[in-house]
Design a protein around this motif. Structure first.
Motif, PDB file in Angstrom:
ATOM      1  N   ASN A  40       0.555  -1.308  -0.433  1.00  0.00           N
ATOM      2  CA  ASN A  40       0.010  -0.174   0.002  1.00  0.00           C
ATOM      3  C   ASN A  40       0.714   1.189  -0.020  1.00  0.00           C
ATOM      4  O   ASN A  40       0.334   2.002  -0.710  1.00  0.00           O
ATOM      5  CB  ASN A  40      -0.814  -0.068   1.434  1.00  0.00           C
ATOM      6  N   LYS A  41       2.100   1.236   0.811  1.00  0.00           N
ATOM      7  CA  LYS A  41       2.793   2.406   0.982  1.00  0.00           C
ATOM      8  C   LYS A  41       3.563   2.835  -0.961  1.00  0.00           C
ATOM      9  O   LYS A  41       3.900   3.926  -1.001  1.00  0.00           O
ATOM     10  CB  LYS A  41       4.123   2.226   2.032  1.00  0.00           C
ATOM     11  N   LYS A  42       4.163   1.294  -1.209  1.00  0.00           N
ATOM     12  CA  LYS A  42       4.505   1.945  -2.638  1.00  0.00           C
ATOM     13  C   LYS A  42       3.273   2.355  -3.480  1.00  0.00           C
ATOM     14  O   LYS A  42       4.112   3.263  -4.395  1.00  0.00           O
ATOM     15  CB  LYS A  42       5.398   0.231  -2.949  1.00  0.00           C
ATOM     16  N   LYS A  43       2.210   2.053  -4.026  1.00  0.00           N
ATOM     17  CA  LYS A  43       1.239   2.050  -4.628  1.00  0.00           C
ATOM     18  C   LYS A  43       0.853   3.696  -4.563  1.00  0.00           C
ATOM     19  O   LYS A  43       0.956   4.460  -5.708  1.00  0.00           O
ATOM     20  CB  LYS A  43      -0.212   1.251  -4.198  1.00  0.00           C
ATOM     21  N   LYS A  44       0.623   4.337  -3.190  1.00  0.00           N
ATOM     22  CA  LYS A  44       1.007   5.441  -2.454  1.00  0.00           C
ATOM     23  C   LYS A  44       1.946   6.707  -2.865  1.00  0.00           C
ATOM     24  O   LYS A  44       1.820   7.468  -3.577  1.00  0.00           O
ATOM     25  CB  LYS A  44       0.897   5.729  -1.100  1.00  0.00           C
ATOM     26  N   LYS A  45       3.095   5.651  -2.285  1.00  0.00           N
ATOM     27  CA  LYS A  45       4.045   6.900  -3.592  1.00  0.00           C
ATOM     28  C   LYS A  45       4.224   7.170  -4.897  1.00  0.00           C
ATOM     29  O   LYS A  45       4.566   8.032  -5.564  1.00  0.00           O
ATOM     30  CB  LYS A  45       5.708   6.516  -3.052  1.00  0.00           C
ATOM     31  N   LYS A  46       3.920   5.609  -5.795  1.00  0.00           N
ATOM     32  CA  LYS A  46       4.095   5.904  -6.435  1.00  0.00           C
ATOM     33  C   LYS A  46       2.798   6.862  -7.429  1.00  0.00           C
ATOM     34  O   LYS A  46       3.070   7.799  -8.565  1.00  0.00           O
ATOM     35  CB  LYS A  46       3.886   4.453  -6.907  1.00  0.00           C
ATOM     36  N   ASN A  47       1.888   6.685  -6.834  1.00  0.00           N
ATOM     37  CA  ASN A  47       0.184   7.621  -7.196  1.00  0.00           C
ATOM     38  C   ASN A  47       1.082   8.891  -7.085  1.00  0.00           C
ATOM     39  O   ASN A  47       0.203   9.291  -8.597  1.00  0.00           O
ATOM     40  CB  ASN A  47      -0.607   7.404  -6.394  1.00  0.00           C
ATOM     41  N   LYS A  48       1.591   9.415  -5.734  1.00  0.00           N
ATOM     42  CA  LYS A  48       2.269  10.556  -6.237  1.00  0.00           C
ATOM     43  C   LYS A  48       3.040  10.652  -6.679  1.00  0.00           C
ATOM     44  O   LYS A  48       3.208  12.366  -8.048  1.00  0.00           O
ATOM     45  CB  LYS A  48       2.813  10.799  -4.864  1.00  0.00           C
ATOM     46  N   ARG A  49       3.647   9.685  -7.370  1.00  0.00           N
ATOM     47  CA  ARG A  49       4.741  10.634  -9.296  1.00  0.00           C
ATOM     48  C   ARG A  49       4.709  10.796  -9.547  1.00  0.00           C
ATOM     49  O   ARG A  49       4.239  11.437 -10.732  1.00  0.00           O
ATOM     50  CB  ARG A  49       6.038   9.612  -8.492  1.00  0.00           C
ATOM     51  N   SER A  50       3.366   9.979  -9.994  1.00  0.00           N
ATOM     52  CA  SER A  50       2.247   9.804 -11.195  1.00  0.00           C
ATOM     53  C   SER A  50       2.103  11.084 -11.575  1.00  0.00           C
ATOM     54  O   SER A  50       1.388  11.624 -13.033  1.00  0.00           O
ATOM     55  CB  SER A  50       1.638   8.410 -11.487  1.00  0.00           C
ATOM     56  N   SER A  51       0.816  11.417 -10.665  1.00  0.00           N
ATOM     57  CA  SER A  51       0.025  12.805 -10.306  1.00  0.00           C
ATOM     58  C   SER A  51       1.210  14.261 -10.835  1.00  0.00           C
ATOM     59  O   SER A  51       0.523  15.400 -11.164  1.00  0.00           O
ATOM     60  CB  SER A  51      -0.538  13.152  -9.384  1.00  0.00           C
ATOM     61  N   ALA A  52       2.869  13.982 -10.211  1.00  0.00           N
ATOM     62  CA  ALA A  52       3.559  15.458 -10.050  1.00  0.00           C
ATOM     63  C   ALA A  52       3.951  15.193 -11.666  1.00  0.00           C
ATOM     64  O   ALA A  52       3.807  16.344 -12.477  1.00  0.00           O
ATOM     65  CB  ALA A  52       4.811  14.888  -9.346  1.00  0.00           C
ATOM     66  N   THR A  53       4.439  13.657 -11.924  1.00  0.00           N
ATOM     67  CA  THR A  53       4.313  14.097 -13.641  1.00  0.00           C
ATOM     68  C   THR A  53       4.086  14.069 -14.500  1.00  0.00           C
ATOM     69  O   THR A  53       3.850  15.184 -15.676  1.00  0.00           O
ATOM     70  CB  THR A  53       4.856  12.498 -13.577  1.00  0.00           C
ATOM     71  N   GLY A  54       2.538  14.265 -14.202  1.00  0.00           N
ATOM     72  CA  GLY A  54       1.410  14.494 -15.077  1.00  0.00           C
ATOM     73  C   GLY A  54       1.236  16.005 -14.532  1.00  0.00           C
ATOM     74  O   GLY A  54       0.871  16.840 -16.115  1.00  0.00           O
ATOM     75  N   SER A  55       1.033  16.476 -13.779  1.00  0.00           N
ATOM     76  CA  SER A  55       1.066  18.093 -13.991  1.00  0.00           C
ATOM     77  C   SER A  55       2.647  18.738 -14.276  1.00  0.00           C
ATOM     78  O   SER A  55       1.458  19.871 -15.098  1.00  0.00           O
ATOM     79  CB  SER A  55       0.897  18.792 -12.203  1.00  0.00           C
TER      80      SER A  55
END
Length: 251
Positions: free
Chosen positions: A227-242
């Motif tokens: 779950n922690k890994k998924k949360k980190k990955k999601n944060k990175r994905s959203s930052a890259t998109g912006s």
């Protein structure tokens, strides 16, 4: 020195020793001799001497005073001395009790054990009638019963049989005790085996539960990590998109 002089000097009271009749003396020798041989030629005890006196009194003349155990013992001592005196003579003895005493206290001859005729029944009759004048008919019954060698043999056989029965009962009791003890020990061993099995099953069950708890804990930890890994990955994905959709910087 005559036998009368010996007997009167060694008398224990209650009349002169030379008042002993031949019948009384014969009964005395047989009663004493039987017990003497039973004791392997040992000394008679006081109870034995009382039994001898009872046997003599069972066949006595009713006009005479009953013989005591002390009188019987003194009479036997006198007869022994008389036997030694007769034996020391160079001519054959004509004394009527010489042969029987030789069988009992002599040396070098074969010993023939004669059955006593009256003591067992005599003891009972004298005990019951003590303190009263015995009935002549009772005396006759006592004597006839005591003179029967076959009856005495049966009584001795009963005594031996009772002794053997006592030993057999003791042996049976020991065997029963051993069987009970063995059963108790077997039950104890079986109970110990059952307790050991229960302990082992409880230990296995406890170990199994501990292992399950450990596995469940590991699974939960692994889920938390994922779950922690998924949360980190999601944060990175959203930052890259912006960053990719933002304006270009001016020159």
């Amino acid at each position: 020195m005559t036998n009368n002089h010996h007997t009167s000097r060694h008398h224990g009271g209650g009349g002169r020793e030379d008042c002993w009749t031949e019948s009384e003396t014969e009964t005395l020798i047989e009663s004493w001799g039987d017990r003497y041989l039973q004791l392997n030629r040992g000394n008679l005890r006081q109870k034995d001497w009382k039994d001898v006196a009872d046997a003599v009194n069972a066949n006595r003349d009713l006009s005479k005073v009953p013989r005591t155990d002390v009188q019987c013992k003194n009479r036997i001592d006198t007869l022994k001395k008389k036997y030694k005196l007769e034996k020391s003579k160079t001519t054959p003895s004509k004394w009527p009790f010489f042969t029987r005493l030789g069988d009992l206290i002599g040396t070098g001859g074969s010993v023939t054990r004669k059955k006593i005729n009256t003591p067992k029944t005599a003891v009972v009759s004298v005990t019951v009638k003590s303190g009263s004048n015995p009935n002549p008919d009772v005396k006759g019954v006592v004597y006839s019963g005591g003179s029967d060698d076959e009856s005495v043999g049966r009584m001795e056989s009963l005594d031996d049989s009772d002794g053997m029965m006592a030993y057999k009962e003791l042996a049976r009791a020991i065997v029963r005790f051993g069987e009970v003890y063995e059963r108790m020990e077997n039950l104890k061993q079986e109970e110990m085996v059952k307790l050991e099995k229960q302990r082992m099953e409880f230990t296995r069950e406890l170990e199994f539960q501990r292992l399950n708890m450990f596995m469940e804990t590991q699974v939960e930890l692994e889920k938390m990590k994922n779950n922690k890994k998924k949360k980190k990955k999601n944060k990175r994905s959203s930052a890259t998109g912006s960053l990719s959709t933002g304006k270009k910087p001016q020159r």
